[in-house]
Design a protein around this motif. Structure first.
Motif, PDB file in Angstrom:
ATOM      1  N   ALA A 204      -0.997  -8.507  -5.045  1.00 41.03           N
ATOM      2  CA  ALA A 204       0.080  -8.669  -3.884  1.00 41.03           C
ATOM      3  C   ALA A 204       0.375  -7.470  -3.131  1.00 41.03           C
ATOM      4  O   ALA A 204       0.776  -7.341  -2.007  1.00 41.03           O
ATOM      5  CB  ALA A 204       1.372  -9.090  -4.968  1.00 41.03           C
ATOM      6  N   ASN A 205       0.451  -6.316  -3.969  1.00 43.18           N
ATOM      7  CA  ASN A 205       0.619  -5.007  -3.426  1.00 43.18           C
ATOM      8  C   ASN A 205      -0.288  -4.828  -2.450  1.00 43.18           C
ATOM      9  O   ASN A 205      -0.118  -4.114  -1.445  1.00 43.18           O
ATOM     10  CB  ASN A 205       0.817  -3.962  -4.413  1.00 43.18           C
ATOM     11  N   ARG A 206      -1.597  -4.920  -2.624  1.00 44.21           N
ATOM     12  CA  ARG A 206      -2.716  -4.803  -1.638  1.00 44.21           C
ATOM     13  C   ARG A 206      -2.448  -5.487  -0.428  1.00 44.21           C
ATOM     14  O   ARG A 206      -2.649  -5.226   0.923  1.00 44.21           O
ATOM     15  CB  ARG A 206      -3.830  -5.263  -2.323  1.00 44.21           C
ATOM     16  N   LEU A 207      -2.054  -6.846  -0.392  1.00 38.54           N
ATOM     17  CA  LEU A 207      -1.933  -7.813   0.607  1.00 38.54           C
ATOM     18  C   LEU A 207      -0.682  -7.181   1.431  1.00 38.54           C
ATOM     19  O   LEU A 207      -0.677  -7.436   2.745  1.00 38.54           O
ATOM     20  CB  LEU A 207      -1.594  -9.163   0.171  1.00 38.54           C
ATOM     21  N   ALA A 208       0.279  -6.835   0.811  1.00 42.31           N
ATOM     22  CA  ALA A 208       1.431  -6.207   1.343  1.00 42.31           C
ATOM     23  C   ALA A 208       1.016  -4.714   2.442  1.00 42.31           C
ATOM     24  O   ALA A 208       1.964  -4.600   3.246  1.00 42.31           O
ATOM     25  CB  ALA A 208       2.498  -5.705   0.476  1.00 42.31           C
ATOM     26  N   PHE A 209      -0.059  -4.201   2.158  1.00 39.20           N
ATOM     27  CA  PHE A 209      -0.390  -3.191   2.913  1.00 39.20           C
ATOM     28  C   PHE A 209      -0.367  -3.384   4.483  1.00 39.20           C
ATOM     29  O   PHE A 209       0.156  -2.707   5.391  1.00 39.20           O
ATOM     30  CB  PHE A 209      -1.959  -2.492   2.681  1.00 39.20           C
ATOM     31  N   SER A 210      -0.862  -4.671   4.996  1.00 40.73           N
ATOM     32  CA  SER A 210      -0.732  -4.937   6.189  1.00 40.73           C
ATOM     33  C   SER A 210       0.583  -4.928   6.866  1.00 40.73           C
ATOM     34  O   SER A 210       0.885  -4.489   8.042  1.00 40.73           O
ATOM     35  CB  SER A 210      -1.403  -6.342   6.578  1.00 40.73           C
TER      36      SER A 210
ATOM     37  N   GLU B 197      19.890 -21.564   0.607  1.00 41.65           N
ATOM     38  CA  GLU B 197      18.476 -21.631   1.100  1.00 41.65           C
ATOM     39  C   GLU B 197      18.130 -20.174   1.284  1.00 41.65           C
ATOM     40  O   GLU B 197      18.817 -19.298   1.763  1.00 41.65           O
ATOM     41  CB  GLU B 197      18.497 -22.584   2.478  1.00 41.65           C
ATOM     42  N   ILE B 198      16.759 -20.224   1.167  1.00 40.20           N
ATOM     43  CA  ILE B 198      16.010 -19.096   1.710  1.00 40.20           C
ATOM     44  C   ILE B 198      14.705 -19.188   2.421  1.00 40.20           C
ATOM     45  O   ILE B 198      13.983 -20.074   2.198  1.00 40.20           O
ATOM     46  CB  ILE B 198      15.512 -18.101   0.492  1.00 40.20           C
ATOM     47  N   LEU B 199      14.501 -18.385   3.729  1.00 37.09           N
ATOM     48  CA  LEU B 199      13.437 -18.520   4.435  1.00 37.09           C
ATOM     49  C   LEU B 199      12.511 -17.365   4.154  1.00 37.09           C
ATOM     50  O   LEU B 199      12.982 -16.425   3.796  1.00 37.09           O
ATOM     51  CB  LEU B 199      13.721 -18.661   6.039  1.00 37.09           C
ATOM     52  N   ILE B 200      11.271 -17.751   3.783  1.00 40.65           N
ATOM     53  CA  ILE B 200      10.448 -16.678   3.543  1.00 40.65           C
ATOM     54  C   ILE B 200       9.379 -16.539   4.568  1.00 40.65           C
ATOM     55  O   ILE B 200       8.787 -17.508   5.154  1.00 40.65           O
ATOM     56  CB  ILE B 200       9.267 -17.243   2.580  1.00 40.65           C
ATOM     57  N   THR B 201       9.328 -15.139   4.994  1.00 38.36           N
ATOM     58  CA  THR B 201       8.146 -14.676   5.794  1.00 38.36           C
ATOM     59  C   THR B 201       7.279 -14.013   5.212  1.00 38.36           C
ATOM     60  O   THR B 201       7.612 -13.138   4.387  1.00 38.36           O
ATOM     61  CB  THR B 201       8.920 -14.084   7.323  1.00 38.36           C
ATOM     62  N   SER B 202       5.957 -14.332   5.392  1.00 40.36           N
ATOM     63  CA  SER B 202       4.673 -13.627   4.796  1.00 40.36           C
ATOM     64  C   SER B 202       3.696 -13.233   5.759  1.00 40.36           C
ATOM     65  O   SER B 202       2.825 -13.773   5.922  1.00 40.36           O
ATOM     66  CB  SER B 202       4.315 -14.432   3.618  1.00 40.36           C
ATOM     67  N   PRO B 203       3.795 -11.890   6.157  1.00 38.04           N
ATOM     68  CA  PRO B 203       2.885 -11.557   7.194  1.00 38.04           C
ATOM     69  C   PRO B 203       1.693 -11.019   6.247  1.00 38.04           C
ATOM     70  O   PRO B 203       1.469  -9.820   6.160  1.00 38.04           O
ATOM     71  CB  PRO B 203       3.581 -10.340   7.901  1.00 38.04           C
ATOM     72  N   ILE B 204       0.952 -11.903   5.967  1.00 30.62           N
ATOM     73  CA  ILE B 204      -0.465 -11.397   5.404  1.00 30.62           C
ATOM     74  C   ILE B 204      -1.497 -11.733   6.242  1.00 30.62           C
ATOM     75  O   ILE B 204      -1.670 -12.861   6.984  1.00 30.62           O
ATOM     76  CB  ILE B 204      -0.366 -12.509   4.018  1.00 30.62           C
ATOM     77  N   TYR B 205      -2.539 -10.710   6.204  1.00 28.79           N
ATOM     78  CA  TYR B 205      -3.688 -10.860   7.272  1.00 28.79           C
ATOM     79  C   TYR B 205      -4.413 -11.921   7.102  1.00 28.79           C
ATOM     80  O   TYR B 205      -4.762 -12.579   7.889  1.00 28.79           O
ATOM     81  CB  TYR B 205      -4.485  -9.423   7.265  1.00 28.79           C
ATOM     82  N   ASP B 206      -4.972 -12.037   5.668  1.00 31.14           N
ATOM     83  CA  ASP B 206      -6.042 -13.399   5.632  1.00 31.14           C
ATOM     84  C   ASP B 206      -5.146 -14.554   5.573  1.00 31.14           C
ATOM     85  O   ASP B 206      -4.186 -14.730   4.883  1.00 31.14           O
ATOM     86  CB  ASP B 206      -6.682 -13.045   4.055  1.00 31.14           C
ATOM     87  N   GLU B 207      -5.661 -15.469   6.371  1.00 36.81           N
ATOM     88  CA  GLU B 207      -4.949 -16.740   6.604  1.00 36.81           C
ATOM     89  C   GLU B 207      -4.813 -17.692   5.198  1.00 36.81           C
ATOM     90  O   GLU B 207      -3.819 -18.041   4.833  1.00 36.81           O
ATOM     91  CB  GLU B 207      -5.687 -17.799   7.516  1.00 36.81           C
ATOM     92  N   GLN B 208      -5.919 -17.675   4.630  1.00 36.85           N
ATOM     93  CA  GLN B 208      -5.905 -18.446   3.124  1.00 36.85           C
ATOM     94  C   GLN B 208      -5.037 -17.677   2.344  1.00 36.85           C
ATOM     95  O   GLN B 208      -4.508 -18.343   1.415  1.00 36.85           O
ATOM     96  CB  GLN B 208      -7.540 -18.497   2.815  1.00 36.85           C
TER      97      GLN B 208
ATOM     98  N   TYR C 283      -1.174  -5.700  16.554  1.00 36.35           N
ATOM     99  CA  TYR C 283      -1.866  -6.670  15.922  1.00 36.35           C
ATOM    100  C   TYR C 283      -1.329  -6.641  14.446  1.00 36.35           C
ATOM    101  O   TYR C 283      -0.653  -5.534  14.019  1.00 36.35           O
ATOM    102  CB  TYR C 283      -3.299  -6.927  15.884  1.00 36.35           C
ATOM    103  N   LEU C 284      -1.380  -7.884  13.770  1.00 38.03           N
ATOM    104  CA  LEU C 284      -1.175  -7.621  12.184  1.00 38.03           C
ATOM    105  C   LEU C 284      -2.404  -7.048  11.677  1.00 38.03           C
ATOM    106  O   LEU C 284      -3.365  -7.600  11.703  1.00 38.03           O
ATOM    107  CB  LEU C 284      -0.845  -9.098  11.660  1.00 38.03           C
ATOM    108  N   PRO C 285      -2.395  -5.682  11.118  1.00 40.61           N
ATOM    109  CA  PRO C 285      -3.624  -5.197  10.722  1.00 40.61           C
ATOM    110  C   PRO C 285      -4.112  -5.676   9.552  1.00 40.61           C
ATOM    111  O   PRO C 285      -3.593  -6.191   8.719  1.00 40.61           O
ATOM    112  CB  PRO C 285      -3.037  -3.632  10.567  1.00 40.61           C
ATOM    113  N   SER C 286      -5.617  -5.756   9.456  1.00 40.77           N
ATOM    114  CA  SER C 286      -6.346  -6.074   8.210  1.00 40.77           C
ATOM    115  C   SER C 286      -5.828  -4.836   7.142  1.00 40.77           C
ATOM    116  O   SER C 286      -5.235  -3.843   7.253  1.00 40.77           O
ATOM    117  CB  SER C 286      -7.834  -5.844   8.297  1.00 40.77           C
ATOM    118  N   VAL C 287      -5.921  -5.407   5.774  1.00 37.79           N
ATOM    119  CA  VAL C 287      -5.742  -4.590   4.575  1.00 37.79           C
ATOM    120  C   VAL C 287      -6.581  -3.268   4.649  1.00 37.79           C
ATOM    121  O   VAL C 287      -6.200  -2.101   4.395  1.00 37.79           O
ATOM    122  CB  VAL C 287      -6.027  -5.497   3.475  1.00 37.79           C
ATOM    123  N   GLN C 288      -7.831  -3.624   5.152  1.00 38.44           N
ATOM    124  CA  GLN C 288      -8.631  -2.331   5.160  1.00 38.44           C
ATOM    125  C   GLN C 288      -8.212  -1.237   6.287  1.00 38.44           C
ATOM    126  O   GLN C 288      -8.123  -0.051   5.875  1.00 38.44           O
ATOM    127  CB  GLN C 288     -10.080  -2.761   5.794  1.00 38.44           C
ATOM    128  N   THR C 289      -7.730  -1.824   7.301  1.00 36.83           N
ATOM    129  CA  THR C 289      -7.290  -0.887   8.465  1.00 36.83           C
ATOM    130  C   THR C 289      -5.892  -0.113   7.746  1.00 36.83           C
ATOM    131  O   THR C 289      -5.968   1.158   8.316  1.00 36.83           O
ATOM    132  CB  THR C 289      -6.770  -1.652   9.637  1.00 36.83           C
TER     133      THR C 289
END
Length: 335
Positions: A236-242, A308-319, A258-264
């Motif tokens: 989860a922390n790795r995905l959050a780098f983007s 109610e809570i709306l969740i936004t999840s800016p994760i690079y990888d779609e899956q 852009y939304l950067p990749s985790v590697q970037t």
């Protein structure tokens, strides 16, 4: 139990274009509908290269047509740029096409840099102090209840239909909460902005809500927050780098187109000041395993007094993004 929805700002992921970003948003809406999320909102921002769109009403029409049950709405329409009458017409049409599924979230922020605001308001005099009256006008247009003596009392916001979109006032300050309470609308607080005072704002709204005939008789508050979920804390922390790098750019003026990749994001040459900014940003994020995310979301709902809570999840990888929403839904027993 807290009701969960989705806020999608439709980022363009590094290596992709706007068309792919919009296609990903459509697939996300379809996926979270099947997972049992209640709403899918899209925002309004202008001249931002990392975002795939700027017209929420157009995208809402597409997303509602691509789904069948989930409520679809704006988070939100930046009302001072526009005519209240035209906004009412747009959302009445959306409601007519998708009865009982449309939300109209309204805000008064510019949604972009000053140059974009100047272009949007070209040759117009705009007074943001008229925002409360604009909201009242929209309520009147959507419910056929403009008061006697109003200059547009006899005007029809077509099409004429028996239902109306839900109206929400959006904000990241106490002022929006006071206005929503006074006007009797629902209220949504943008918690993911990191602005302090949200708990006090929603508390004020809930305690000072004044019902209006055309609108819900009870206060209805919601918050939008950033959450990223994976099977392990490490992932989860790795995905959050983007999102770390993306929001660092927003805070410091660094252009991240852009939304950067985790590697970037991992390879970016952060300064000590950058790392301090990211550490501060992380205090307003929910990142972890399903159990950790569920616990924090429930606590946040209690702290804010929000149902109610709306969740936004800016994760690079779609899956991985869809999987994050799936894990959260499963932890809450949704379907």
């Amino acid at each position: 139990m807290i009701t969960l929805g989705v806020l999608d700002q439709v980022y363009i992921s590094e290596g992709y274009g706007a068309t792919e970003g919009l296609q990903q948003s459509t697939r996300l809406a379809q996926a979270v509908e099947e997972l049992g999320y209640s709403r899918f909102w899209v925002s309004e921002h202008h001249s931002m290269p990392a975002l795939a769109f700027s017209s929420p009403e157009v995208l809402i029409a597409h997303l509602a047509a691509a789904t069948s049950r989930i409520r679809v709405g704006s988070g939100g329409i930046m009302l001072p740029h526009y005519s209240a009458y035209k906004v009412a017409e747009n959302f009445r049409l959306l409601e007519a096409l998708h009865p009982g599924r449309i939300d109209l979230g309204l805000g008064r922020a510019p949604g972009g840099m000053p140059l974009a605001t100047k272009a949007l308001q070209q040759d117009k005099y705009v007074d943001v102090n008229k925002y409360p009256q604009q909201v009242l006008d929209i309520i009147g247009y959507l419910h056929g209840s403009l008061p006697s003596g109003h200059p547009f009392e006899k005007l029809l916001a077509s099409p004429s239909i028996p239902t109306a979109p839900e109206i929400w006032l959006l904000g990241s300050s106490g002022e929006s909460a006071r206005l929503a309470a006074m006007l009797g609308t629902s209220y949504a607080f943008a918690e993911f902005f990191g602005t302090p005072g949200g708990e006090q704002a929603t508390k004020y709204y809930n305690e000072h809500f004044e019902p209006r005939d055309e609108l819900p008789k009870q206060p209805r508050s919601m918050i939008a927050t950033l959450a990223i979920c994976a099977e392990t804390e490490e992932e989860a922390n790795r995905l959050a780098f983007s999102s770390d790098l993306l929001f660092l750019g927003i805070r410091t003026g660094l252009v991240v187109p852009y939304l950067p990749s985790v590697q970037t994001a991992e390879n970016y040459p952060y300064t000590e000041a950058d790392l301090m900014h990211i550490q501060q940003l992380r205090t307003r994020r929910i990142i972890g395993t399903p159990d950790q995310v569920k616990e924090k979301l429930i606590q946040m709902g209690q702290d804010y007094g929000a149902g109610e809570i709306l969740i936004t999840s800016p994760i690079y990888d779609e899956q991985a993004r869809i999987h994050s929403y799936r894990l959260i839904a499963e932890s809450f027993g949704m379907k």
